[in-house]
Design a protein around this motif. Structure first.
Motif, mmCIF file in Angstrom:
data_model
loop_
_atom_site.group_PDB
_atom_site.id
_atom_site.type_symbol
_atom_site.label_atom_id
_atom_site.label_comp_id
_atom_site.label_asym_id
_atom_site.label_seq_id
_atom_site.Cartn_x
_atom_site.Cartn_y
_atom_site.Cartn_z
ATOM 1 N N TRP A 362 7.224 3.867 -3.588
ATOM 2 C CA TRP A 362 6.853 4.703 -2.523
ATOM 3 C C TRP A 362 5.253 4.526 -2.632
ATOM 4 N N ASP A 363 4.417 4.323 -1.638
ATOM 5 C CA ASP A 363 3.183 3.879 -1.528
ATOM 6 C C ASP A 363 2.540 4.600 -0.327
ATOM 7 N N MET A 364 1.318 5.070 -0.278
ATOM 8 C CA MET A 364 0.874 5.593 1.001
ATOM 9 C C MET A 364 -0.013 4.247 1.681
ATOM 10 N N LEU A 365 -0.214 4.279 2.980
ATOM 11 C CA LEU A 365 -0.455 3.266 3.499
ATOM 12 C C LEU A 365 -1.369 3.488 4.987
ATOM 13 N N CYS A 366 -2.582 3.107 4.763
ATOM 14 C CA CYS A 366 -3.641 3.362 5.663
ATOM 15 C C CYS A 366 -3.284 2.121 6.801
ATOM 16 N N GLU A 367 -2.626 2.250 8.068
ATOM 17 C CA GLU A 367 -2.323 1.276 8.539
ATOM 18 C C GLU A 367 -3.094 0.472 9.310
ATOM 19 N N ARG A 368 -3.004 -0.983 9.359
ATOM 20 C CA ARG A 368 -3.728 -2.129 9.645
ATOM 21 C C ARG A 368 -5.047 -2.194 8.746
ATOM 22 N N VAL A 369 -5.099 -1.440 7.663
ATOM 23 C CA VAL A 369 -6.267 -1.354 6.742
ATOM 24 C C VAL A 369 -5.912 -2.015 5.510
ATOM 25 N N ALA A 370 -5.161 -1.232 4.608
ATOM 26 C CA ALA A 370 -4.608 -1.468 3.350
ATOM 27 C C ALA A 370 -3.405 -0.442 2.662
ATOM 28 N N TRP A 371 -2.678 -1.089 1.822
ATOM 29 C CA TRP A 371 -2.023 -0.144 1.109
ATOM 30 C C TRP A 371 -2.975 0.624 0.258
ATOM 31 N N PHE A 372 -2.631 1.928 -0.253
ATOM 32 C CA PHE A 372 -3.339 2.703 -1.207
ATOM 33 C C PHE A 372 -3.519 1.760 -2.579
ATOM 34 N N SER A 373 -2.202 1.435 -2.965
ATOM 35 C CA SER A 373 -2.139 0.519 -4.212
ATOM 36 C C SER A 373 -3.254 -0.516 -4.274
ATOM 37 N N ALA A 374 -3.421 -1.223 -3.211
ATOM 38 C CA ALA A 374 -4.194 -2.453 -2.974
ATOM 39 C C ALA A 374 -5.601 -1.959 -3.293
ATOM 40 N N ARG A 375 -5.908 -0.690 -3.221
ATOM 41 C CA ARG A 375 -7.379 -0.119 -3.222
ATOM 42 C C ARG A 375 -7.505 0.760 -4.497
ATOM 43 N N GLY A 376 -6.511 0.691 -5.629
ATOM 44 C CA GLY A 376 -6.651 1.057 -6.654
ATOM 45 C C GLY A 376 -5.867 2.247 -7.079
ATOM 46 N N ALA A 377 -5.013 2.964 -6.107
ATOM 47 C CA ALA A 377 -4.276 4.011 -6.310
ATOM 48 C C ALA A 377 -2.943 3.772 -6.695
ATOM 49 N N ALA A 378 -2.365 4.301 -7.814
ATOM 50 C CA ALA A 378 -1.251 4.199 -8.373
ATOM 51 C C ALA A 378 0.119 4.413 -7.609
ATOM 52 N N PRO A 379 0.928 3.529 -7.256
ATOM 53 C CA PRO A 379 2.227 4.159 -6.494
ATOM 54 C C PRO A 379 3.256 4.643 -7.130
ATOM 55 N N LEU A 380 4.106 5.163 -6.671
ATOM 56 C CA LEU A 380 5.358 5.792 -7.147
ATOM 57 C C LEU A 380 6.623 4.787 -7.228
ATOM 58 N N ARG A 381 7.083 4.430 -8.627
ATOM 59 C CA ARG A 381 8.026 3.443 -8.702
ATOM 60 C C ARG A 381 9.282 4.272 -9.143
ATOM 61 N N VAL A 382 10.274 3.992 -8.415
ATOM 62 C CA VAL A 382 11.698 4.552 -9.057
ATOM 63 C C VAL A 382 12.618 3.266 -9.179
ATOM 64 N N GLU A 383 13.548 3.288 -10.191
ATOM 65 C CA GLU A 383 14.310 2.487 -10.258
ATOM 66 C C GLU A 383 15.671 2.965 -9.618
ATOM 67 N N VAL A 384 16.337 2.098 -8.721
ATOM 68 C CA VAL A 384 17.213 2.630 -7.981
ATOM 69 C C VAL A 384 18.674 1.422 -8.253
ATOM 70 N N ASP A 385 19.935 1.905 -8.322
ATOM 71 C CA ASP A 385 20.865 0.968 -8.140
ATOM 72 C C ASP A 385 21.683 1.157 -6.745
ATOM 73 N N VAL A 386 21.365 -0.230 -5.995
ATOM 74 C CA VAL A 386 21.910 -0.341 -4.607
ATOM 75 C C VAL A 386 23.480 -0.870 -4.847
ATOM 76 N N VAL A 387 24.581 0.063 -4.573
ATOM 77 C CA VAL A 387 25.816 -0.649 -4.736
ATOM 78 C C VAL A 387 26.500 -0.905 -3.606
ATOM 79 N N ASP A 388 27.284 -1.653 -3.756
ATOM 80 C CA ASP A 388 28.370 -2.204 -2.497
ATOM 81 C C ASP A 388 29.846 -1.629 -2.633
#
Length: 552
Positions: A362-388
């Motif tokens: 999960w990441d905040m996005l300033c559209e057509r400018v940059a991801w927040f993580s590209a400007r130094g803000a830590a994103p939220l990472r979650v491990e997920v099992d995607v199952v069939d």
């Protein structure tokens, strides 16, 4: 429609009473900002005649205060005036028609620079540069429509459709500076302007030293019943602004200016909570609640325009494959989020079509400018099992593969690039880690040793979705160790058959290669792998695309 008039002033005790009385004829609200360094009775007059008074700290020019002051207005419209400006005597009759016109968000008022007339009385200068311009001073007071940059002589910017009133019409803005200041006073003002303007802003000297053009000036007489003040008096010296009053400081005005800038300091977020399930089904949509706090110094905005609005977004990453979905669904803010405020968003989430263990970012996005993580803000990472769990829907939510391209495991096995037709392109930069420019998924900052950068090139940068290979100029610069870079299709395979570029700590390298793009699960993607090296070793990467291969 209610009209607010806002004014920033200093040491205007000699004429502020006249100005307030004139403005009160048509204003529903008067908001006055007083420079804290005022030394006469300006503050006392403002308190007596205005609806609200604010004390501000300034340093030479008033423009840093104008946007802040306009934002304090409560009327449906806001009119920005200086203390040496006046509307016509019948403005109370003309303004309602302008304010009721729903077509426009702002008006440009013709400016009439008032001078002593040669034969007595008052006149205005009817030639360029004094006559032709219109100044945007009247605007709808809605949200973020209005912006005034903190620059000398900055022109207010207002979103939406506007109208410039006719220069020869009855509604105009009388500018009294030439009338009220003698030549030495105006020359001293120009000296201050030159310092404030530096080498980048106009000083407007031709306006203020009008006598230099006396032989060609064209004047239009002003009727005496306009009631303009021919000569201001002097305020009572010594009263000044009471020291105990709260002050809007230069630092606060600086924060406000940053908030309305083209690149505001919005790049900070605190993740307060989320309801992301740990187990999801393939190729399905989910609604996930995510709570965030704006910990930056500027407002996260959600305007109608795409560029610059802040939204919640996500990426799916799957270890060996790299970026599976570099840009997921965009969830807009319900409203602007001020510094320190929280927001809860019901985010749309679509899962990958292929089962596996994924990292959902999960990441905040300033559209057509940059991801927040590209400007130094830590994103939220979650491990997920995607199952069939049975047949997957055939209609994908994301165009991860082109129509007709298989998505099963067999198609992901590496193989020779199919023959085809080569198409040349002007060089297009798709990656520059030095500033994070290029494609939407381009990283910023040095790439660590033994790390992989995955670029989704097909369908972007002029390369069609069905391209099977690209002509790429790959460069490695600013390395702090010696090694090699391998370019290979994102099929989960690295091998000696793919191009290697050798570099050293003191030997940047660049080479043009033809390399296949990934198929199957890695369709259209190019992987760039730095060889292993010392701890914290790394290098910067640049990639330019100058052609592509498509099947015959």
């Amino acid at each position: 429609m209610a009209l607010s008039v806002v004014l920033m002033t200093k040491d205007s005790g000699g004429h502020l009473g006249w100005w307030l009385e004139r403005v009160r004829r048509y204003a529903d609200e008067i908001v006055v900002g007083v420079d804290r360094s005022s030394a006469d009775d300006t503050y006392d007059l403002a308190r007596a005649g205005a609806d609200r008074v604010h004390i501000l700290e300034l340093a030479g020019i008033v423009e840093p205060a104008k946007d802040w002051l306009a934002k304090q207005a409560r009327g449906d419209w806001v009119l920005m005036l200086d203390d040496d400006e006046a509307l016509p005597a019948d403005a109370h009759e003309q303004l309602p028609g302008l304010l009721d016109d729903r077509r426009y968000t702002h008006y440009g008022l013709p400016v009439r620079w008032v001078v002593p007339a040669a034969g007595g009385g008052l006149a205005w200068l009817a030639q360029h540069p004094w006559h032709s311009p219109r100044w945007v001073r009247l605007a709808r007071n809605l949200g973020g429509l209005l912006r005034v940059e903190p620059l000398m002589h900055a022109v207010p910017e207002v979103a939406g459709e506007g109208a410039n009133l006719r220069p020869d019409g009855t509604m105009a803005l009388y500018h009294l500076d030439l009338l009220w200041r003698d030549r030495p006073a105006r020359e001293a003002k120009m000296a201050r302007y030159r310092i404030a303007a530096g080498m980048t802003r106009p000083t407007g000297e031709e306006h203020y030293l009008y006598e230099d053009y006396a032989s060609t000036l064209v004047e239009v007489a002003i009727p005496p019943d306009e009631g303009l003040l021919a000569r201001p008096g002097k305020g009572r010296v010594g009263d000044g602004v009471p020291r105990h009053l709260p002050v809007i400081t230069l630092a606060a005005l600086g924060d406000h200016a940053a908030d309305i800038s083209d690149d505001p300091p919005i790049w900070s977020v605190e993740w307060l909570g989320h309801e992301t399930p740990a187990r999801l089904l393939t190729n399905r949509g989910y609604a996930v609640r995510v709570r965030v706090r704006n910990t930056s110094r500027a407002t996260w905005r959600s305007p109608g325009t795409v560029a610059g609005r802040v939204a919640l977004c996500h990426r799916w990453d799957a270890g060996v494959w790299g970026s599976e979905l570099p840009l997921g669904d965009v969830t807009l803010l319900d409203h602007a989020v001020a510094p320190g405020d929280e927001a809860e968003l019901l985010a749309g989430l679509w899962t990958p079509a292929r089962p596996g263990r994924y990292t959902l970012t999960w990441d905040m996005l300033c559209e057509r400018v940059a991801w927040f993580s590209a400007r130094g803000a830590a994103p939220l990472r979650v491990e997920v099992d995607v199952v069939d769990e049975g047949p997957r829907p055939r209609a994908p939510h994301f165009a991860g593969v082109a129509p007709g391209v298989a998505t099963d495991d067999a198609a992901a096995r590496p193989g020779p690039t199919a023959p085809g037709r080569m198409v040349a392109l002007p060089p297009i930069r798709v990656l520059d880690t030095r500033d994070g420019s290029g494609l939407a998924d381009a990283p910023k900052g040095p790439v660590a040793a033994d790390d992989v950068v995955v670029l989704h090139i097909a369908g972007a940068a002029g390369v069609p979705h069905h391209a099977t290979a690209v002509v790429a100029t790959v460069s490695v610069v600013d390395a702090d160790y010696g090694g090699f870079l391998t370019a290979y299709p994102t099929d989960g395979t690295r091998g000696q058959a793919f191009p290697h570029l050798y570099f050293g700590a003191d030997r940047p390298t660049s080479a043009t290669v033809v390399t296949a793009l990934g198929r199957g699960h890695g369709h259209g993607r190019l992987s760039l792998h730095l060889s292993s090296g010392p701890p914290r070793g790394g290098a910067q990467m640049l990639v330019d695309i100058s052609g592509y291969l498509v099947p015959d």
